[in-house]
Design a protein around this motif. Structure first.
Motif, short mmCIF file in Angstrom:
data_model
loop_
_atom_site.label_atom_id
_atom_site.label_comp_id
_atom_site.label_asym_id
_atom_site.label_seq_id
_atom_site.Cartn_x
_atom_site.Cartn_y
_atom_site.Cartn_z
N PHE A 1 61.84 33.58 38.34
CA PHE A 1 61.16 33.92 39.28
C PHE A 1 61.14 33.60 40.94
O PHE A 1 60.92 34.53 41.77
CB PHE A 1 59.45 35.16 39.09
N GLY A 2 61.36 32.22 40.83
CA GLY A 2 61.63 32.13 43.22
C GLY A 2 60.56 32.05 42.96
O GLY A 2 59.99 32.13 44.29
N CYS A 3 59.10 31.97 42.43
CA CYS A 3 57.41 31.99 43.16
C CYS A 3 57.19 30.58 42.82
O CYS A 3 56.87 30.56 41.32
CB CYS A 3 57.41 33.52 43.12
N ARG A 4 55.31 31.12 43.02
CA ARG A 4 54.54 29.68 42.49
C ARG A 4 53.78 31.08 41.59
O ARG A 4 53.48 32.04 41.58
CB ARG A 4 53.95 29.23 43.57
N VAL A 5 53.76 30.42 40.53
CA VAL A 5 52.39 30.66 39.40
C VAL A 5 51.14 30.13 40.19
O VAL A 5 51.31 29.22 40.05
CB VAL A 5 52.34 30.15 37.78
N PHE A 6 49.98 31.15 40.45
CA PHE A 6 48.71 30.72 40.04
C PHE A 6 48.02 31.50 39.09
O PHE A 6 47.63 32.77 38.67
CB PHE A 6 48.33 31.64 41.53
N ASP A 7 46.85 30.32 38.08
CA ASP A 7 46.77 30.33 37.07
C ASP A 7 45.07 30.97 37.48
O ASP A 7 44.34 30.29 38.68
CB ASP A 7 46.42 29.09 36.18
N GLN A 8 44.71 31.67 36.15
CA GLN A 8 42.79 32.57 37.01
C GLN A 8 42.47 31.96 35.54
O GLN A 8 42.81 32.29 34.71
CB GLN A 8 43.29 33.53 37.15
N TYR A 9 40.94 31.74 35.61
CA TYR A 9 40.44 31.51 34.28
C TYR A 9 38.87 32.11 34.75
O TYR A 9 38.32 32.14 35.38
CB TYR A 9 40.15 30.50 33.45
N ALA A 10 38.91 33.47 33.45
CA ALA A 10 37.27 34.02 33.26
C ALA A 10 37.01 34.30 31.75
O ALA A 10 37.84 34.00 31.37
CB ALA A 10 37.28 35.45 34.01
N SER A 11 35.88 35.36 32.13
CA SER A 11 35.60 35.47 30.60
C SER A 11 35.39 36.92 30.36
O SER A 11 34.82 37.88 31.30
CB SER A 11 34.80 34.76 30.26
N ALA A 12 35.49 37.67 29.28
CA ALA A 12 34.34 39.24 29.25
C ALA A 12 33.26 39.16 29.52
O ALA A 12 32.58 40.24 30.35
CB ALA A 12 34.86 39.56 27.85
N GLU A 13 32.52 38.60 28.95
CA GLU A 13 31.39 38.16 29.26
C GLU A 13 30.83 38.10 30.64
O GLU A 13 29.69 38.07 30.69
CB GLU A 13 30.72 37.53 28.73
N MET A 14 31.65 38.17 31.30
CA MET A 14 31.20 37.68 33.32
C MET A 14 30.23 36.41 32.92
O MET A 14 29.06 36.91 33.91
CB MET A 14 30.98 39.12 33.98
N VAL A 15 30.61 35.06 33.14
CA VAL A 15 29.75 33.90 32.76
C VAL A 15 30.47 33.03 33.63
O VAL A 15 29.46 31.77 34.19
CB VAL A 15 29.11 33.55 31.53
N VAL A 16 32.03 33.22 33.88
CA VAL A 16 32.45 31.91 34.70
C VAL A 16 34.02 32.55 35.68
O VAL A 16 34.76 33.79 34.87
CB VAL A 16 33.33 30.86 33.77
N PHE A 17 34.30 32.35 36.08
CA PHE A 17 34.99 32.56 37.32
C PHE A 17 35.91 31.61 37.25
O PHE A 17 35.96 30.80 38.78
CB PHE A 17 35.13 33.35 37.90
N ALA A 18 37.24 31.19 37.41
CA ALA A 18 38.01 30.06 37.87
C ALA A 18 39.89 30.61 38.97
O ALA A 18 39.66 30.35 37.66
CB ALA A 18 38.78 28.54 37.72
N ALA A 19 39.59 29.77 40.02
CA ALA A 19 40.99 30.13 40.01
C ALA A 19 41.99 29.31 41.38
O ALA A 19 41.48 28.42 41.41
CB ALA A 19 41.22 31.68 40.43
#
Length: 369
Positions: free
Chosen positions: A169-187
């Motif tokens: 796709f010729g672009c960067r991939v940005f990974d994200q981490y979160a949870s349905a419980e809304m206790v953690v979020f990282a990007a």
């Protein structure tokens, strides 16, 4: 507290300060198919979207930009033959694409539609966009889709998947981490570091009853700040992570994870009690393998399910077994079987390692067992 605690009596964790009719309730399927019921305030949901907007801004795109999504929603009949394999959400300017109909036959249709729609960014499960990327070389005449960024979430993004997706796709991939419980979020930021959002909650990484050292994998224990209707404190989310020792050059003073190494379920347990995770390097460089799933059915027995791809050579199967042996030893029997397709979960997620042993242990330890 564990998911078993919440699952056994979810209403026990509800605050009496919020009338039930004002809350939003959702049910998560969980990787084992056992539902978990959660309640959220409207304010928590809005704040969660705001943190996702931050994630997009780091990737150089915005929530209002034209986008395409591959996720676990079922909106196309499973047996449908022929397009469309997508639906257009006009309000959000979003093309919702089925994760369940990607194949060698349908890939050119997906690429053609994406080229026509020209999304500014793509949001996807890693396994879904990777499955499409694998056909990019075969359908180069269609594969002229050039989004500004691809944002992945909900599964562990493996390094060989990132390389393949970025190449097609010729672009960067940005990974994200979160949870349905809304206790953690990282990007991931522009420099590639996976930053935890400190305003979202507190994250600990524990190895047994002690804090993990930098570079040492451990279990994520999370306390969320957003959802006052159902506050989860020191919540064992079921994933493993590793602290990073590097100071990111982006200048943000946020803690960073070296990696989220997958669910705690995604670790092989040896008869000696060792936990062996992060097995994806086994498949590095094996372009002839389309998909592989390792299933631990018992302490002494593994099944490796493999889907052959173009360029597959018979020696690759034995090489996978040999590489696996180097990591788990000789005490576990390994059976290699070839399949046409590896099933996803009820929400469309792909798991590269499934430990039935770990799942049984968790059930035995849960309340009421």
């Amino acid at each position: 507290m564990t998911k078993g605690d919440v699952r056994a009596d979810p209403e026990r964790f509800l605050s009496s300060a919020f009338p039930r009719k004002t809350l939003k309730s959702i049910n998560t399927s969980g990787t084992t198919g056992t539902p978990l019921r959660l309640w959220f305030t409207r304010k928590a949901i809005q704040a969660n979207y705001a943190f996702f907007a931050r994630t997009l801004s780091w990737a150089g795109v915005g929530a209002a930009d034209r986008s395409a999504t591959f996720a676990g929603r079922v909106f196309i009949p499973p047996g449908q033959i022929g397009p469309p394999y997508w639906r257009h959400n006009l309000f959000n300017n979003n093309l919702l694409m089925s994760s369940y109909h990607i194949s060698e036959a349908t890939a050119p249709l997906y690429f053609k539609k994406l080229k026509e729609f020209a999304p500014v960014f793509i949001f996807s499960y890693p396994s879904s966009i990777f499955a499409l990327a694998q056909y990019g070389g075969s359908y180069a005449q269609f594969c002229q889709v050039r989004p500004r960024a691809i944002v992945t979430s909900s599964e562990t993004l493996l390094e060989h998947q990132r390389v393949a997706i970025e190449g097609v796709f010729g672009c960067r991939v940005f990974d994200q981490y979160a949870s349905a419980e809304m206790v953690v979020f990282a990007a991931q930021c522009e420099q590639g570091a996976l930053h935890l959002f400190p305003e979202f909650g507190i994250t600990e990484i524990l190895n047994g009853d002690r804090a993990s050292k930098v570079g040492e994998p451990g279990e994520l224990i999370c306390t969320g700040f957003l959802n006052w209707a159902m506050p989860l404190i020191r919540y064992e989310i079921g994933d493993a992570g590793i602290w990073s020792e590097e100071v990111c050059s982006c200048g943000r003073n946020f803690p960073s994870l070296k990696a989220v190494v997958g669910r705690m379920d995604d670790a092989i347990i040896t008869p000696e009690g060792r936990q062996v995770g992060r097995l994806d390097p086994i498949f590095k460089g094996m372009s002839g393998i389309k998909e592989t799933q390792i299933v631990q059915e018992a302490l002494d027995r593994l099944t490796v399910k493999m889907v052959k791809g173009k360029g597959y050579q018979e020696k690759m199967g034995q090489e996978v077994v040999d590489q696996l042996r180097k990591r788990i030893g000789e005490a576990i029997k390994i059976e290699l079987i070839y399949v046409d397709h590896i099933e996803r979960s009820s929400t469309g997620k792909f798991r590269s390692v499934v430990s039935c042993v770990r799942n049984r242990q968790r059930r035995d330890q849960s309340p009421g067992s």
